[in-house]
Motif scaffolding. Structure first.
Motif, PDB file in Angstrom:
ATOM      1  N   VAL A 192     -11.184   5.664 -10.569  1.00 28.55           N
ATOM      2  CA  VAL A 192     -10.939   7.110 -10.496  1.00 28.55           C
ATOM      3  C   VAL A 192     -11.634   7.651  -9.251  1.00 28.55           C
ATOM      4  CG1 VAL A 192     -11.327   9.328 -11.605  1.00 28.55           C
ATOM      5  CG2 VAL A 192     -10.738   7.326 -12.993  1.00 28.55           C
ATOM      6  N   VAL A 193     -10.955   8.499  -8.525  1.00 29.12           N
ATOM      7  CA  VAL A 193     -11.519   9.071  -7.307  1.00 29.12           C
ATOM      8  C   VAL A 193     -11.604  10.585  -7.449  1.00 29.12           C
ATOM      9  CG1 VAL A 193      -9.264   9.245  -6.192  1.00 29.12           C
ATOM     10  CG2 VAL A 193     -11.318   9.195  -4.794  1.00 29.12           C
ATOM     11  N   VAL A 229      -5.261   3.523   0.907  1.00 31.20           N
ATOM     12  CA  VAL A 229      -6.445   2.977   0.243  1.00 31.20           C
ATOM     13  C   VAL A 229      -6.050   1.901  -0.771  1.00 31.20           C
ATOM     14  CG1 VAL A 229      -8.420   3.520  -1.246  1.00 31.20           C
ATOM     15  CG2 VAL A 229      -7.740   5.104   0.568  1.00 31.20           C
ATOM     16  N   ASP A 230      -4.954   2.152  -1.489  1.00 29.95           N
ATOM     17  CA  ASP A 230      -4.518   1.228  -2.529  1.00 29.95           C
ATOM     18  C   ASP A 230      -3.020   1.426  -2.730  1.00 29.95           C
ATOM     19  OD1 ASP A 230      -4.721  -0.741  -4.407  1.00 29.95           O
ATOM     20  OD2 ASP A 230      -5.610   0.519  -5.966  1.00 29.95           O
ATOM     21  N   TYR A 231      -2.375   0.429  -3.344  1.00 27.60           N
ATOM     22  CA  TYR A 231      -0.946   0.496  -3.578  1.00 27.60           C
ATOM     23  C   TYR A 231      -0.621  -0.184  -4.895  1.00 27.60           C
ATOM     24  CZ  TYR A 231       4.090   0.191  -2.866  1.00 27.60           C
ATOM     25  OH  TYR A 231       5.455   0.309  -3.007  1.00 27.60           O
ATOM     26  N   ALA A 232       0.149   0.493  -5.740  1.00 28.39           N
ATOM     27  CA  ALA A 232       0.562  -0.078  -7.020  1.00 28.39           C
ATOM     28  C   ALA A 232       1.891  -0.782  -6.829  1.00 28.39           C
ATOM     29  CB  ALA A 232       0.673   1.020  -8.074  1.00 28.39           C
ATOM     30  N   ALA A 233       1.835  -2.082  -6.696  1.00 27.49           N
ATOM     31  CA  ALA A 233       3.013  -2.875  -6.353  1.00 27.49           C
ATOM     32  C   ALA A 233       4.063  -2.833  -7.455  1.00 27.49           C
ATOM     33  CB  ALA A 233       2.601  -4.319  -6.082  1.00 27.49           C
ATOM     34  N   GLY A 281      -6.516   9.863 -11.245  1.00 24.52           N
ATOM     35  CA  GLY A 281      -6.535   8.654 -12.057  1.00 24.52           C
ATOM     36  C   GLY A 281      -5.756   7.500 -11.449  1.00 24.52           C
ATOM     37  N   PRO A 282      -5.359   6.537 -12.264  1.00 25.26           N
ATOM     38  CA  PRO A 282      -4.667   5.333 -11.786  1.00 25.26           C
ATOM     39  C   PRO A 282      -3.337   5.663 -11.111  1.00 25.26           C
ATOM     40  CG  PRO A 282      -5.486   5.025 -14.016  1.00 25.26           C
ATOM     41  CD  PRO A 282      -5.652   6.483 -13.704  1.00 25.26           C
ATOM     42  N   LEU A 283      -2.925   4.793 -10.214  1.00 26.82           N
ATOM     43  CA  LEU A 283      -1.685   4.992  -9.475  1.00 26.82           C
ATOM     44  C   LEU A 283      -0.471   4.667 -10.338  1.00 26.82           C
ATOM     45  CD1 LEU A 283      -2.457   3.335  -6.022  1.00 26.82           C
ATOM     46  CD2 LEU A 283      -1.748   5.701  -6.361  1.00 26.82           C
ATOM     47  N   PRO A 284       0.587   5.493 -10.259  1.00 28.98           N
ATOM     48  CA  PRO A 284       1.859   5.100 -10.863  1.00 28.98           C
ATOM     49  C   PRO A 284       2.470   3.952 -10.062  1.00 28.98           C
ATOM     50  CG  PRO A 284       1.765   7.477 -10.429  1.00 28.98           C
ATOM     51  CD  PRO A 284       0.629   6.847  -9.696  1.00 28.98           C
TER      52      PRO A 284
END
Length: 348
Positions: A13-14, A85-89, A38-41
């Motif tokens: 969480v950011v 920063v991040d990616y939800a594959a 919260g978390p990435l879709p």
């Protein structure tokens, strides 16, 4: 480059700093808030904003005069450059989307004045190496609008004669630069012609000259296109200057303070009605809708514009740079017209 672990922590969480408008009003209506993301879709990237462009639509939205932002409780801004920063594959991922990649984004709905965003992959366009982040942040809104006005709606051809209303503004300068590359003969209304001369635009001082009289004298056979963000009498006058087969393209409608929504509706309806008359046509460029409807065009065109900027083929003019927390000061500078170019917010 900040690492994913440093930004997101151990819980995934950011906490994001954001500028929001909870009530319409002056620059003081821009509030700084924080919220947890919260978390990435699936299929979305977590992007840390590095720089966000500030435009007149942001000011109109803040005051409650922008038709596409009718309710308060939003973060302004249509354009940004950030770092993935991040990616939800999802299994169908663009190969280049990876942490640390700089991306440019034009949003179909406001929300750029945020330190952290979750964005679908289709909105992300890689920023080429060698292009300054702040310069890149000046491109998505103004230059995509200008490209759409010229090529999707105006359908201009080399040698065409066109009129750019408000040619010293952000979109006006983008039209001037892209118009020069397209080989257009250009007239532009503004209060000063110094910038316009760089791009071969023939200056018409709207304070002392009647653009209709100037063009009737110099272009008695009419012109091929008018690009207008003012509406009202200005748009009607420009439409009457068109040669047979010409086009008047609207990409905004300026209105009276307190009446801008209604004036925008009237301007759009009037443009549509004039488009029914034979011999000349009208067109309305609404970039947010175009982004939603044609992802491929958006990504390909923005990538081309970013590469043109890297190569010096277009030169966005940076004005003043403010930290995100000073967004109210950025709006005041824009309202005073003392920035000397595009205003940009940064997080660094």
């Amino acid at each position: 480059m900040a690492t994913r672990e440093l930004i997101m922590g151990t819980e995934g969480v950011v906490r994001s700093t954001e500028i929001v408008v909870r009530r319409f009003g002056g620059p003081e209506a821009l509030e700084t808030v924080t919220r947890d993301i919260g978390p990435l879709p699936p299929g979305h990237a977590h992007v840390r904003m590095l720089a966000a462009g500030v435009g007149l639509t942001d000011v109109m939205a803040r005051t409650g005069d922008y038709l596409l932002q009718r309710t308060a409780g939003f973060s302004p801004g249509y354009e940004l450059v950030g770092e993935v920063v991040d990616y939800a594959a999802t299994g169908d991922d663009p190969a280049w989307v990876a942490p640390g990649t700089r991306v440019a984004v034009s949003l179909p709905a406001m929300g750029a004045y945020r330190e952290h965003l979750q964005l679908p992959a289709w909105q992300l366009v890689p920023v080429p190496d060698g292009l300054d982040t702040i310069v890149a942040a000046c491109i998505p809104l103004d230059y995509l609008t200008a490209w759409s006005v010229l090529h999707r709606h105006g359908r201009v051809a080399e040698g065409d004669t066109v009129l750019i209303q408000g040619a010293s503004g952000g979109v006006g300068q983008a039209l001037s630069q892209l118009g020069k590359r397209a080989g257009l003969r250009m007239y532009g209304t503004a209060s000063s012609g110094e910038r316009l001369a760089r791009y071969g635009v023939e200056f018409i001082d709207y304070r002392t000259q009647d653009f209709r009289a100037v063009l009737r004298e110099r272009e008695p056979d009419g012109i091929q296109a008018v690009f207008d963000h003012l509406g009202g009498a200005t748009l009607r006058g420009g439409y009457r200057l068109l040669a047979r087969g010409g086009v008047a393209v609207s990409y905004a409608f300026a209105g009276r303070p307190g009446h801008m929504r209604m004036d925008t509706v009237r301007g759009a309806v009037g443009s549509k009605v004039r488009g029914l008359w034979p011999g000349r046509r009208t067109a309305l460029c609404m970039l947010p809708a175009e982004l939603r409807s044609d992802h491929d065009w958006y990504r390909a065109t923005l990538r081309t514009l970013l590469e043109m900027a890297r190569d010096g083929a277009i030169v966005p003019e940076v004005g003043r740079v403010f930290p995100l927390a000073k967004a109210a000061d950025a709006h005041r500078a824009l309202e005073r017209r003392d920035a000397g170019g595009k205003i940009v917010l940064t997080t660094e």
